[in-house]
Scaffold this active site. Structure first.
Site, mmCIF file in Angstrom:
data_model
loop_
_atom_site.group_PDB
_atom_site.id
_atom_site.type_symbol
_atom_site.label_atom_id
_atom_site.label_comp_id
_atom_site.label_asym_id
_atom_site.label_seq_id
_atom_site.Cartn_x
_atom_site.Cartn_y
_atom_site.Cartn_z
ATOM 1 N N TYR A 123 7.695 -4.495 -82.911
ATOM 2 C CA TYR A 123 6.309 -4.965 -82.873
ATOM 3 C C TYR A 123 5.556 -4.648 -81.589
ATOM 4 C CZ TYR A 123 7.460 -7.248 -87.224
ATOM 5 O OH TYR A 123 7.834 -7.475 -88.525
ATOM 6 N N PHE A 409 9.976 -19.822 -88.194
ATOM 7 C CA PHE A 409 8.974 -20.015 -89.248
ATOM 8 C C PHE A 409 8.912 -18.772 -90.126
ATOM 9 C CE2 PHE A 409 6.948 -18.784 -85.227
ATOM 10 C CZ PHE A 409 6.321 -17.602 -85.564
#
Length: 409
Positions: A123, A409
């Site tokens: 990323y 998450f």
């Protein structure tokens, strides 16, 4: 071959999530766990890439409020469930999803995007920097002792069913961890996450166990863990797998760790996710026998540089002009004057001469105060253009406590 990127329809969730499971090894999640993720998924924040009727790419985000230095909470998108089918790699699908997602987050007015990465190198090219780290510890409890400060003997420990102790644990979590930079405020539904107990997550251990720490009848700490029995020819060699442990005061925290390291028939205690400044490191008698390792955790990207930098406070007064590079989100590129201090901050466009030059990735890494600008400069990733600006900005960006992501998450 033509693919189509579109928002997720609720009716498509099973196929969409099934593609995600396949991309991460093809093992279906436990029904209880799958059901929770379905309920937490926000379709209007989720996208899929389709090749005909086949889903070949997934991405979503949760709407969070993220704790930042100074004790405030800033709107942030928790990027999640990102995958590309193995049959469709290297066709620009991930880039198209990141492009669509960041454009959408900008439209929502969310100044931050955060994620955890299966592979940390993925990323950076989209502007995410490693903003928090986590400790893994594996304590040789047969040889390591835990020191406890005064007050620990007044603490009562008792087992409770995890569900019965959930409300007290959540209250303690909010008081002790919820304001630490990097922690997302739990919106309704998320309090169920730490209670998930699929057999696949126990690593051969017991069902989830919970111990409350009480003083004068009030819950002041807790630990949730699995006990994994094991026997060798020499005798018992079980292990304790800690899920989470929190306490409202030092003596209670020490008492909980002393309990964990003294459980009968066990010789090791392991926790995979503690903050890098965890007091545990100062409680153990021999840190060399605690198997301490550090790894990346939360990756952060400013979606709107001005709004993001103006939303947190700074340790000392600061006035610095940043020359920011951001090829993927060009609206952030250029010069920004950041002024602020412990009481608040503002970050606006400027034509003044820059003091520091860096990319949005470095801003993301430094944003929560756990990675210093000086350290990034030492790696050649931040350039000082005015003498003294680097040290002053690095001090201002810091945090009194290490940022930490307490759960995924």
């Amino acid at each position: 071959m033509t693919t189509q990127l579109r928002p997720l329809a609720r009716s498509e969730w099973d196929r969409w999530f099934g593609r995600l499971e396949l991309a991460f090894g093809g093992v279906a999640q436990d029904p209880e766990e799958r059901r929770l993720w379905e309920e937490l998924t926000e379709p209007d924040r989720s996208i899929g890439v389709w090749d005909g009727d086949e889903c070949v790419g997934t991405a979503g985000s949760f709407g969070f409020r993220l704790a930042v230095p100074g004790g405030g909470h800033v709107p942030a998108a928790g990027v999640t469930m990102v995958s590309v089918a193995a049959t469709h790699r290297r066709r620009g699908i991930l880039t198209s999803m990141m492009r669509s997602q960041l454009d959408g987050l900008r439209g929502r007015g969310e100044p931050l995007a955060v994620l955890t990465a299966s592979e940390p190198e993925i990323y950076g090219r989209f502007g995410y920097g490693t903003a928090t780290h986590q400790l893994t510890v594996e304590i040789d409890s047969s040889r390591v002792r835990v020191a406890v400060p005064p007050g620990a003997e007044d603490v009562r420990l008792r087992f409770v069913p995890p569900g019965d102790g959930a409300a007290a644990c959540e209250r303690i979590y909010r008081a002790t961890t919820g304001s630490r930079p990097g922690a997302p405020a739990r919106s309704p539904g998320w309090e169920r996450l730490p209670l998930l107990d699929p057999p696949s997550g126990r690593e051969g251990g017991s069902p989830l166990l919970c111990v409350l720490a009480e003083r004068a009848g009030e819950a002041v700490g807790y630990v949730r863990f699995h006990n994994r029995p094991h026997w060798t020819a020499e005798g018992p060699a079980g292990s304790v797998l800690v899920r989470d442990v929190e306490a409202a005061e030092p003596a209670v925290y020490a008492a909980l760790w002393r309990f964990l390291c003294g459980i009968d028939l066990t010789t090791s205690v392991r926790s995979r996710n503690r903050p890098v400044d965890d007091p545990l490191l100062h409680l153990v008698s021999d840190v060399r026998r605690c198997g301490v390792r550090v790894r990346d955790s939360l990756h952060l990207r400013p979606v709107e540089v001005g709004a993001a930098l103006g939303a947190r406070t700074y340790q000392v007064p600061l006035d610095v002009v940043l020359d920011v590079e951001d090829a993927f989100c060009p609206w952030n590129a250029g010069r920004w004057r950041l002024t602020g201090g412990p009481g608040g901050a503002a970050c606006v466009r400027t034509g003044d001469a820059p003091d520091l030059a860096l990319s949005v990735r470095e801003l993301g890494a430094a944003y929560l105060g756990g990675v210093s600008l000086v350290s990034l400069a030492g790696a050649g990733r931040v350039r000082e253009l005015r003498g003294g600006a680097l040290g002053a900005a690095s001090l201002a960006f810091g945090s009194a406590v290490a940022p930490w992501l307490p759960h995924g998450f």
